[in-house]
Design a protein around this motif. Structure first.
Motif, short mmCIF file in Angstrom:
data_model
loop_
_atom_site.label_atom_id
_atom_site.label_comp_id
_atom_site.label_asym_id
_atom_site.label_seq_id
_atom_site.Cartn_x
_atom_site.Cartn_y
_atom_site.Cartn_z
N LYS A 2 -36.38 78.30 42.03
CA LYS A 2 -35.63 77.47 42.45
C LYS A 2 -36.56 75.71 42.91
N VAL A 3 -35.59 74.85 42.44
CA VAL A 3 -35.76 73.18 41.88
C VAL A 3 -35.44 72.76 42.85
N PHE A 4 -36.45 72.21 43.64
CA PHE A 4 -36.44 70.42 44.36
C PHE A 4 -36.68 69.83 43.66
N LEU A 5 -34.82 69.30 43.78
CA LEU A 5 -35.40 67.81 42.52
C LEU A 5 -34.64 67.04 43.94
N ILE A 6 -36.00 65.41 43.18
CA ILE A 6 -35.62 64.07 44.08
C ILE A 6 -34.99 63.35 43.10
N GLY A 7 -34.70 62.02 43.40
CA GLY A 7 -33.60 61.87 43.16
C GLY A 7 -32.50 61.71 42.48
N ASP A 8 -31.60 63.04 42.83
CA ASP A 8 -30.47 63.03 42.17
C ASP A 8 -29.25 61.94 42.66
N ARG A 9 -29.90 61.29 43.41
CA ARG A 9 -28.91 60.31 43.36
C ARG A 9 -28.85 59.11 42.42
N GLY A 10 -29.60 59.34 41.60
CA GLY A 10 -29.76 57.93 40.85
C GLY A 10 -28.78 58.46 39.55
N THR A 11 -29.04 57.37 38.52
CA THR A 11 -28.33 57.95 36.91
C THR A 11 -28.68 59.03 36.55
N LEU A 12 -29.88 59.57 36.76
CA LEU A 12 -30.66 61.30 36.02
C LEU A 12 -29.36 62.50 36.98
N GLY A 13 -29.89 61.80 37.97
CA GLY A 13 -29.75 62.79 39.27
C GLY A 13 -28.75 63.96 39.19
N PRO A 14 -27.19 63.46 39.27
CA PRO A 14 -26.39 64.24 39.22
C PRO A 14 -26.45 65.72 37.95
N PRO A 15 -26.04 64.70 36.48
CA PRO A 15 -26.02 65.40 35.68
C PRO A 15 -27.49 66.00 35.39
N ALA A 16 -28.43 66.71 35.85
CA ALA A 16 -29.93 66.87 35.86
C ALA A 16 -29.36 68.79 36.82
N ALA A 17 -28.98 67.81 38.18
CA ALA A 17 -28.24 68.57 38.85
C ALA A 17 -27.77 70.05 38.56
N ALA A 18 -26.20 69.16 37.97
CA ALA A 18 -25.46 70.52 36.95
C ALA A 18 -26.13 70.95 36.02
N ALA A 19 -26.41 70.86 34.94
CA ALA A 19 -27.26 71.31 34.41
C ALA A 19 -28.35 72.43 34.66
N LEU A 20 -28.98 71.97 35.89
CA LEU A 20 -30.23 72.70 36.42
C LEU A 20 -29.22 74.33 36.53
N ARG A 21 -28.14 73.89 37.76
CA ARG A 21 -27.56 74.43 37.58
C ARG A 21 -26.98 76.20 36.90
N SER A 22 -26.26 75.38 35.98
CA SER A 22 -25.62 75.96 34.61
C SER A 22 -26.55 76.93 34.35
N ALA A 23 -27.73 76.59 33.96
CA ALA A 23 -28.92 77.22 32.99
C ALA A 23 -28.89 78.49 34.65
N GLY A 24 -28.81 78.71 35.82
CA GLY A 24 -29.27 79.93 36.50
C GLY A 24 -30.15 79.10 37.92
N HIS A 25 -30.40 77.87 38.31
CA HIS A 25 -31.68 77.73 38.92
C HIS A 25 -30.93 77.68 40.01
N GLU A 26 -31.74 77.54 41.00
CA GLU A 26 -30.41 76.81 42.41
C GLU A 26 -31.57 75.69 42.91
#
Length: 274
Positions: A2-26
């Motif tokens: 389970k990952v608490f992601l800070i900065g999800d609205r910045g440049t890297l945020g959306p692709p990082a969140a998508a990549a984490l979910r794709s790798a099976g993380h919440e």
């Protein structure tokens, strides 16, 4: 995890969140979920001012405060919530100008007013490690791809304006946006430590040439030394020759960039998706 992601609205945020979910993380939503029960906190670098706005007085105040003060609060909150791991995204612009010499994680840092917020954010993450947690710092290269900064550069090139800074034969550390997101995924399970993360080093001439090609122009154009002087410390750190190696991160995590060298396809969606 389970990952608490800070900065999800910045440049890297959306692709990082998508990549984490794709790798099976919440991925927890920091706006309505607490850190309690999370396995790792990931603090992405805050958005940077783009274009001429970056040279305006006070333009970097929010960015710097987010790094320096925000990282301290996040580390403290993660510690109180019992989160075992903290990942801080930083930047490789911290290193001194090293000419043609290779730069690794032990190369000297150049502490200036412009780089200090990154240094403080890294120090806060390291303190988390000294207090018994696990910390990872990612010193990312300049992010290129479908971003506002890349789009601005391509538009400048298209209008015949310069996009290059510094000595054309000096080195710059870059990373494609997709590879930066993949590096965040690798960081949540990486051995604790500080890592450079990017593609193979690129000559500044080659980057400016790719800007020109993407803007359907011929030949790279560089800013004059006068522009460098007017930009002060903030611009100076973007002109350093930094031939950065990311081998340590690859060796320890198995991460390797899908875009290992700067090529025209890095700019395919720059003006469409940014």
């Amino acid at each position: 995890m389970k990952v608490f992601l800070i900065g999800d609205r910045g440049t890297l945020g959306p692709p990082a969140a998508a990549a984490l979910r794709s790798a099976g993380h919440e991925v927890a939503d920091p706006r309505d979920q607490s850190m309690s029960g999370c396995d790792v906190v990931v603090s992405l670098a805050p958005p940077q001012p783009v274009g001429h706005a970056a040279l305006a007085p006070g333009a970097w105040r929010r960015h710097d405060r987010h790094l320096a003060e925000g990282s301290h609060r996040l580390v403290d909150a993660a510690r109180r919530a019992g989160v075992p791991r903290f990942v801080q995204c930083s930047s490789s612009v911290l290193y001194v100008d090293s000419g043609d010499d290779r730069i690794d994680e032990f190369t000297t840092i150049d502490l200036t007013q412009a780089t200090e917020p990154f240094v403080i954010a890294e120090a806060n993450a390291e303190q988390f490690g000294r207090d018994g947690g696990e910390h990872v710092v990612l010193r990312l290269g300049r992010v290129v791809g479908p971003t506002q900064h890349t789009a601005w550069m391509v538009r400048r090139a298209r209008s015949g304006r310069p996009t290059g800074f510094g000595d054309p034969q000096s080195w710059i550390h870059l990373i494609h946006l997709e590879d930066a997101a993949a590096a965040v995924v690798a960081a949540v399970t990486a051995p604790p430590g500080t890592y450079n993360v990017g593609a193979e080093p690129t000559r500044r001439h080659d980057l400016a040439e790719q800007h020109a090609l993407a803007g359907e122009r011929r030949g790279p154009r560089f800013h004059s030394p006068l522009t460098h002087r007017l930009g002060g410390r903030r611009l100076e750190m973007l002109t350093r020759s930094q031939r950065v190696s990311s081998q340590r991160f690859g060796d320890r995590t198995g991460w390797h960039p899908a875009h290992p060298k700067l090529t025209p396809d890095w700019f395919d969606r720059a003006l469409v998706d940014a």
